[in-house]
Design a protein around this motif. Structure first.
Motif, PDB file in Angstrom:
ATOM      1  N   GLY A 114     -58.768 -56.967 -17.798  1.00  0.00           N
ATOM      2  CA  GLY A 114     -58.193 -57.934 -18.727  1.00  0.00           C
ATOM      3  C   GLY A 114     -58.968 -59.242 -18.668  1.00  0.00           C
ATOM      4  O   GLY A 114     -59.316 -59.837 -19.696  1.00  0.00           O
ATOM      5  N   TRP A 115     -59.270 -59.690 -17.460  1.00  0.00           N
ATOM      6  CA  TRP A 115     -60.068 -60.909 -17.291  1.00  0.00           C
ATOM      7  C   TRP A 115     -61.459 -60.719 -17.870  1.00  0.00           C
ATOM      8  O   TRP A 115     -61.970 -61.616 -18.571  1.00  0.00           O
ATOM      9  N   ASP A 116     -62.089 -59.570 -17.583  1.00  0.00           N
ATOM     10  CA  ASP A 116     -63.424 -59.292 -18.143  1.00  0.00           C
ATOM     11  C   ASP A 116     -63.413 -59.465 -19.660  1.00  0.00           C
ATOM     12  O   ASP A 116     -64.290 -60.109 -20.237  1.00  0.00           O
ATOM     13  N   LEU A 117     -62.424 -58.854 -20.278  1.00  0.00           N
ATOM     14  CA  LEU A 117     -62.331 -58.880 -21.743  1.00  0.00           C
ATOM     15  C   LEU A 117     -62.057 -60.295 -22.253  1.00  0.00           C
ATOM     16  O   LEU A 117     -62.662 -60.752 -23.228  1.00  0.00           O
ATOM     17  N   PHE A 152     -66.401 -51.051  -7.143  1.00  0.00           N
ATOM     18  CA  PHE A 152     -66.566 -52.472  -6.861  1.00  0.00           C
ATOM     19  C   PHE A 152     -68.019 -52.764  -6.526  1.00  0.00           C
ATOM     20  O   PHE A 152     -68.701 -51.936  -5.923  1.00  0.00           O
ATOM     21  N   GLY A 153     -68.448 -53.960  -6.861  1.00  0.00           N
ATOM     22  CA  GLY A 153     -69.796 -54.394  -6.529  1.00  0.00           C
ATOM     23  C   GLY A 153     -69.809 -55.163  -5.222  1.00  0.00           C
ATOM     24  O   GLY A 153     -68.767 -55.317  -4.558  1.00  0.00           O
ATOM     25  N   PRO A 154     -70.982 -55.665  -4.866  1.00  0.00           N
ATOM     26  CA  PRO A 154     -71.070 -56.501  -3.662  1.00  0.00           C
ATOM     27  C   PRO A 154     -70.189 -57.740  -3.830  1.00  0.00           C
ATOM     28  O   PRO A 154     -70.029 -58.244  -4.942  1.00  0.00           O
ATOM     29  N   PRO A 155     -69.631 -58.230  -2.737  1.00  0.00           N
ATOM     30  CA  PRO A 155     -68.737 -59.387  -2.853  1.00  0.00           C
ATOM     31  C   PRO A 155     -69.471 -60.624  -3.364  1.00  0.00           C
ATOM     32  O   PRO A 155     -70.657 -60.802  -3.103  1.00  0.00           O
ATOM     33  N   VAL A 156     -68.756 -61.431  -4.108  1.00  0.00           N
ATOM     34  CA  VAL A 156     -69.256 -62.726  -4.564  1.00  0.00           C
ATOM     35  C   VAL A 156     -68.532 -63.771  -3.733  1.00  0.00           C
ATOM     36  O   VAL A 156     -67.293 -63.788  -3.715  1.00  0.00           O
ATOM     37  N   PRO A 157     -69.276 -64.609  -3.020  1.00  0.00           N
ATOM     38  CA  PRO A 157     -68.608 -65.607  -2.173  1.00  0.00           C
ATOM     39  C   PRO A 157     -67.775 -66.585  -3.006  1.00  0.00           C
ATOM     40  O   PRO A 157     -68.218 -67.074  -4.040  1.00  0.00           O
ATOM     41  N   VAL A 158     -66.558 -66.798  -2.546  1.00  0.00           N
ATOM     42  CA  VAL A 158     -65.676 -67.823  -3.109  1.00  0.00           C
ATOM     43  C   VAL A 158     -65.076 -68.581  -1.924  1.00  0.00           C
ATOM     44  O   VAL A 158     -64.928 -68.008  -0.842  1.00  0.00           O
ATOM     45  N   PRO A 159     -64.732 -69.838  -2.116  1.00  0.00           N
ATOM     46  CA  PRO A 159     -64.149 -70.596  -1.003  1.00  0.00           C
ATOM     47  C   PRO A 159     -62.848 -69.965  -0.504  1.00  0.00           C
ATOM     48  O   PRO A 159     -62.093 -69.367  -1.273  1.00  0.00           O
ATOM     49  N   ASP A 160     -62.590 -70.109   0.784  1.00  0.00           N
ATOM     50  CA  ASP A 160     -61.367 -69.576   1.377  1.00  0.00           C
ATOM     51  C   ASP A 160     -60.114 -70.162   0.738  1.00  0.00           C
ATOM     52  O   ASP A 160     -59.077 -69.504   0.695  1.00  0.00           O
ATOM     53  N   PHE A 165     -56.551 -65.418  -7.560  1.00  0.00           N
ATOM     54  CA  PHE A 165     -57.246 -64.608  -8.557  1.00  0.00           C
ATOM     55  C   PHE A 165     -58.756 -64.709  -8.386  1.00  0.00           C
ATOM     56  O   PHE A 165     -59.457 -63.703  -8.496  1.00  0.00           O
ATOM     57  N   ASP A 166     -59.275 -65.892  -8.076  1.00  0.00           N
ATOM     58  CA  ASP A 166     -60.708 -66.035  -7.823  1.00  0.00           C
ATOM     59  C   ASP A 166     -61.116 -65.215  -6.606  1.00  0.00           C
ATOM     60  O   ASP A 166     -62.185 -64.596  -6.585  1.00  0.00           O
ATOM     61  N   ARG A 167     -60.272 -65.201  -5.571  1.00  0.00           N
ATOM     62  CA  ARG A 167     -60.574 -64.396  -4.384  1.00  0.00           C
ATOM     63  C   ARG A 167     -60.582 -62.907  -4.723  1.00  0.00           C
ATOM     64  O   ARG A 167     -61.431 -62.152  -4.245  1.00  0.00           O
ATOM     65  N   LEU A 168     -59.629 -62.460  -5.566  1.00  0.00           N
ATOM     66  CA  LEU A 168     -59.614 -61.061  -6.004  1.00  0.00           C
ATOM     67  C   LEU A 168     -60.910 -60.729  -6.736  1.00  0.00           C
ATOM     68  O   LEU A 168     -61.552 -59.719  -6.450  1.00  0.00           O
ATOM     69  N   LEU A 169     -61.291 -61.575  -7.672  1.00  0.00           N
ATOM     70  CA  LEU A 169     -62.530 -61.332  -8.424  1.00  0.00           C
ATOM     71  C   LEU A 169     -63.727 -61.275  -7.481  1.00  0.00           C
ATOM     72  O   LEU A 169     -64.565 -60.369  -7.581  1.00  0.00           O
ATOM     73  N   ILE A 172     -64.130 -58.039  -5.286  1.00  0.00           N
ATOM     74  CA  ILE A 172     -64.574 -56.813  -5.961  1.00  0.00           C
ATOM     75  C   ILE A 172     -65.934 -56.963  -6.644  1.00  0.00           C
ATOM     76  O   ILE A 172     -66.424 -56.022  -7.260  1.00  0.00           O
ATOM     77  N   GLY A 173     -66.530 -58.157  -6.520  1.00  0.00           N
ATOM     78  CA  GLY A 173     -67.884 -58.327  -7.023  1.00  0.00           C
ATOM     79  C   GLY A 173     -68.012 -59.053  -8.347  1.00  0.00           C
ATOM     80  O   GLY A 173     -69.058 -58.991  -8.993  1.00  0.00           O
ATOM     81  N   ARG A 174     -66.978 -59.781  -8.740  1.00  0.00           N
ATOM     82  CA  ARG A 174     -67.053 -60.574  -9.976  1.00  0.00           C
ATOM     83  C   ARG A 174     -67.222 -62.047  -9.608  1.00  0.00           C
ATOM     84  O   ARG A 174     -66.621 -62.517  -8.654  1.00  0.00           O
ATOM     85  N   ASP A 175     -67.998 -62.745 -10.412  1.00  0.00           N
ATOM     86  CA  ASP A 175     -68.167 -64.176 -10.253  1.00  0.00           C
ATOM     87  C   ASP A 175     -67.092 -64.874 -11.071  1.00  0.00           C
ATOM     88  O   ASP A 175     -67.114 -64.810 -12.302  1.00  0.00           O
ATOM     89  N   PRO A 176     -66.131 -65.546 -10.419  1.00  0.00           N
ATOM     90  CA  PRO A 176     -65.068 -66.208 -11.163  1.00  0.00           C
ATOM     91  C   PRO A 176     -65.568 -67.258 -12.167  1.00  0.00           C
ATOM     92  O   PRO A 176     -64.871 -67.601 -13.096  1.00  0.00           O
ATOM     93  N   ALA A 177     -66.786 -67.735 -11.990  1.00  0.00           N
ATOM     94  CA  ALA A 177     -67.346 -68.754 -12.881  1.00  0.00           C
ATOM     95  C   ALA A 177     -68.153 -68.141 -14.030  1.00  0.00           C
ATOM     96  O   ALA A 177     -68.767 -68.867 -14.799  1.00  0.00           O
ATOM     97  N   TRP A 178     -68.133 -66.820 -14.169  1.00  0.00           N
ATOM     98  CA  TRP A 178     -68.942 -66.156 -15.191  1.00  0.00           C
ATOM     99  C   TRP A 178     -68.595 -66.676 -16.581  1.00  0.00           C
ATOM    100  O   TRP A 178     -67.422 -66.852 -16.905  1.00  0.00           O
ATOM    101  N   THR A 179     -69.633 -66.912 -17.362  1.00  0.00           N
ATOM    102  CA  THR A 179     -69.460 -67.238 -18.779  1.00  0.00           C
ATOM    103  C   THR A 179     -70.495 -66.453 -19.558  1.00  0.00           C
ATOM    104  O   THR A 179     -71.541 -66.074 -19.040  1.00  0.00           O
ATOM    105  N   ALA A 180     -70.191 -66.248 -20.822  1.00  0.00           N
ATOM    106  CA  ALA A 180     -71.094 -65.473 -21.687  1.00  0.00           C
ATOM    107  C   ALA A 180     -72.349 -66.258 -21.986  1.00  0.00           C
ATOM    108  O   ALA A 180     -72.393 -67.434 -21.992  1.00  0.00           O
TER     109      ALA A 180
END
Length: 180
Positions: A114-117, A152-160, A165-169, A172-180
């Protein structure tokens, strides 16, 4: 696992709303899920719905078909299958995993895709905190198996101290800051 149905329902309905709002000209846009453009992501969601409906009915593992444009309808059937008495008991013959594990896998797919979309199509998306908490708790326990199976992909570091939701992303290998 009756407490899972409201979470699955909210996540599924929210993702279905996002799918309904996709315009034809957005189908070729890239998504945070590197394997998929928007059309491929919706096709994947259609398959996820069909697969998890089959699994809830002790059916076979189904293969992904071509894009059909019917995710919201498939998702309703999936929720109906998981709402049946006794469905959460035992192990899936097709997957060899406990039904509770499969229900959580479906939840993670709905929330993350859902977030991806939403990100790909510039839509608002805010999953409910209880759903995110449940998905993160499950994913933290299952992430290595998910990576081994290519989910899942390699983990993307996010602050503790990042939002859950950012930690979940990130896990599993998603960058919470991703933009198109």
């Amino acid at each position: 696992m009756e407490d899972m149905m409201p979470l699955m329902t909210r996540a599924t309905e929210r993702t279905a709303e996002l799918v309904r709002a996709v315009r034809q000209e957005q189908l070729g846009l890239s998504t945070p899920c590197a394997k998929f453009d928007v059309k491929d992501l919706i096709s994947h969601l259609e398959w996820v719905a069909a697969l998890f409906e089959s699994l809830a009915r002790n059916g076979p593992r189904v293969e992904q078909g071509p894009y059909a444009g019917d995710f919201p309808e498939r998702a309703k059937a999936t929720l109906a299958a998981w709402s049946r008495p006794g469905v959460w008991e035992g192990t899936s013959p097709a997957m060899g995993l406990p039904m509770t594990t499969l229900g959580h896998m479906y939840l993670v797919d709905m929330v993350v895709h859902g977030w991806d979309l939403a990100r790909a199509t510039d839509q608002e998306y805010e999953p409910d905190p209880e759903t995110v908490s449940r998905a993160l708790h499950f994913t933290d326990r299952m992430v290595e198996m998910g990576r081994q199976r290519g989910a899942f992909g390699p983990p993307v570091p996010v602050p503790d101290d990042a939002p859950s939701f950012d930690r979940l992303l990130g896990v599993i290998g998603r960058d919470p800051a991703w933009t198109a």
